[in-house]
Design a protein around this motif. Structure first.
Motif, PDB file in Angstrom:
ATOM      1  N   SER A  60       1.139  -0.798   0.188  1.00  0.00           N
ATOM      2  CA  SER A  60       0.512   0.500  -0.113  1.00  0.00           C
ATOM      3  C   SER A  60       0.544   1.385   0.135  1.00  0.00           C
ATOM      4  O   SER A  60       2.051   1.535   0.527  1.00  0.00           O
ATOM      5  N   ASP A  61       0.267   2.120  -0.481  1.00  0.00           N
ATOM      6  CA  ASP A  61       1.244   4.094  -0.640  1.00  0.00           C
ATOM      7  C   ASP A  61       0.189   4.913  -0.908  1.00  0.00           C
ATOM      8  O   ASP A  61      -1.486   3.973  -1.575  1.00  0.00           O
ATOM      9  N   VAL A  62       0.215   5.735  -1.002  1.00  0.00           N
ATOM     10  CA  VAL A  62      -0.529   6.839  -1.248  1.00  0.00           C
ATOM     11  C   VAL A  62       0.738   7.878  -2.268  1.00  0.00           C
ATOM     12  O   VAL A  62       1.856   8.389  -1.820  1.00  0.00           O
ATOM     13  N   LEU A 109      -5.126   6.683  -1.811  1.00  0.00           N
ATOM     14  CA  LEU A 109      -4.316   5.516  -1.540  1.00  0.00           C
ATOM     15  C   LEU A 109      -4.448   4.047  -2.093  1.00  0.00           C
ATOM     16  O   LEU A 109      -5.983   4.439  -2.444  1.00  0.00           O
ATOM     17  N   VAL A 110      -3.657   3.561  -2.508  1.00  0.00           N
ATOM     18  CA  VAL A 110      -3.087   2.688  -3.054  1.00  0.00           C
ATOM     19  C   VAL A 110      -3.375   0.993  -2.623  1.00  0.00           C
ATOM     20  O   VAL A 110      -2.163   1.189  -2.256  1.00  0.00           O
ATOM     21  N   LEU A 127      -8.097   1.662  -5.125  1.00  0.00           N
ATOM     22  CA  LEU A 127      -7.884   2.717  -4.708  1.00  0.00           C
ATOM     23  C   LEU A 127      -9.277   3.524  -4.585  1.00  0.00           C
ATOM     24  O   LEU A 127      -9.726   3.326  -4.543  1.00  0.00           O
ATOM     25  N   ASP A 128      -8.717   4.525  -3.127  1.00  0.00           N
ATOM     26  CA  ASP A 128      -9.421   4.930  -2.669  1.00  0.00           C
ATOM     27  C   ASP A 128      -9.139   6.448  -1.949  1.00  0.00           C
ATOM     28  O   ASP A 128      -8.111   6.553  -2.099  1.00  0.00           O
ATOM     29  N   TYR A 129     -10.640   7.546  -2.215  1.00  0.00           N
ATOM     30  CA  TYR A 129      -9.675   8.342  -2.119  1.00  0.00           C
ATOM     31  C   TYR A 129      -9.795   9.154  -0.547  1.00  0.00           C
ATOM     32  O   TYR A 129     -10.453   8.501   0.136  1.00  0.00           O
ATOM     33  N   THR A 185      -7.538   7.699   8.860  1.00  0.00           N
ATOM     34  CA  THR A 185      -8.676   7.904   7.455  1.00  0.00           C
ATOM     35  C   THR A 185      -7.809   6.851   6.489  1.00  0.00           C
ATOM     36  O   THR A 185      -8.498   5.879   6.069  1.00  0.00           O
ATOM     37  N   ILE A 186      -6.475   6.463   6.575  1.00  0.00           N
ATOM     38  CA  ILE A 186      -5.661   5.167   6.230  1.00  0.00           C
ATOM     39  C   ILE A 186      -6.042   4.085   6.860  1.00  0.00           C
ATOM     40  O   ILE A 186      -6.810   3.191   6.304  1.00  0.00           O
TER      41      ILE A 186
END
Length: 253
Positions: free
Chosen positions: A108-110, A119-120, A131-133, A141-142
């Protein structure tokens, strides 16, 4: 009869040595005494033409036992040649081990795109990604986004991320230790994932084969070794590290 230590290295070459006006010659090469070798190394290396060029230049006119090794060692310590010479070859590829099932290992990475943070999360088995906004780039949040993903696919055994503050915070460590989620056995894209995994493994082996052409593994570092670092975007090597017995830097300048 015992020979003086200074002439022992020349014993096997005695038939090639001649004396011309006080100069000792080996064929067309002048034999350089110990006292003049340091100055001769600077003269040989004055044009900074690299190890091979300097060795060819030296062999045309001068000689002393171990000359090629001395020239090579002298040039390897030159910062100018290290900065503008040929770069260090790549090491062989060390890819991640592909897990045996989906969602066992995820990364995972931003990243930021068009002013927004996302966030992918990628599955190492199927290469499936989500994918998350992100409204905020905070640990809470993450964690909220990851909880939703883990509820859909199951809790992974290995979670790979960088050392960003939101991944190393106390809140995120507490989340990773407790794992307060129930495992979901539902696997998205299950009919396709087996075929895709086989294709993915074959593709990665092929990529690894092409990548490893012309690469070599570097020797292990030892205590006292000095490592030069070239900052990204710069030509010269500005930083030096000296390692202690554990392989960790003891000074940095």
């Amino acid at each position: 009869m015992l020979q003086p230590p200074a002439v022992v290295p020349y014993f096997n070459l005695r038939d090639e040595l001649t004396n011309e006006d006080g100069l000792i010659l080996k064929g067309q090469q002048i034999v350089i005494p110990q006292s003049l070798r340091a100055d001769m190394l600077h003269r040989i290396h004055s044009s900074h033409v690299g190890i091979e060029g300097c060795c060819r230049r030296a062999r045309d006119c001068v000689y002393w036992p171990g000359m090629s090794a001395a020239v090579k060692d002298f040039i390897e310590k030159c910062d100018i040649c290290r900065s503008y010479g040929s770069k260090q070859p790549k090491e062989t590829l060390h890819p991640h081990v592909i897990p045996d099932r989906p969602w066992a290992k995820v990364g995972s990475d931003v990243f930021t795109f068009d002013g927004n943070d996302y966030l992918v999360t990628v599955d190492y088995y199927s290469n499936f990604w989500e994918l998350d906004y992100l409204e905020k780039t905070t640990s809470s949040t993450i964690i909220c986004k990851l909880k939703a993903q883990f509820a859909r696919h199951g809790i992974p055994e290995i979670f790979i991320s960088d050392n960003a503050s939101y991944h190393t915070s106390g809140e995120f460590h507490k989340f990773s230790r407790k794992r307060p989620l129930q495992v979901s056995h539902r696997v998205m894209l299950k009919p396709r994932v087996s075929h895709f995994s086989s294709k993915f493994r074959h593709q990665r082996k092929r990529q690894e084969m092409y990548y490893n052409r012309g690469t070599r593994d570097l020797p292990m570092l030892r205590k006292g070794d000095v490592v030069q670092i070239q900052p990204q975007g710069q030509v010269t090597y500005n930083y030096k590290l000296k390692l202690d017995r554990r392989g960790e830097p003891v000074n940095f300048h």
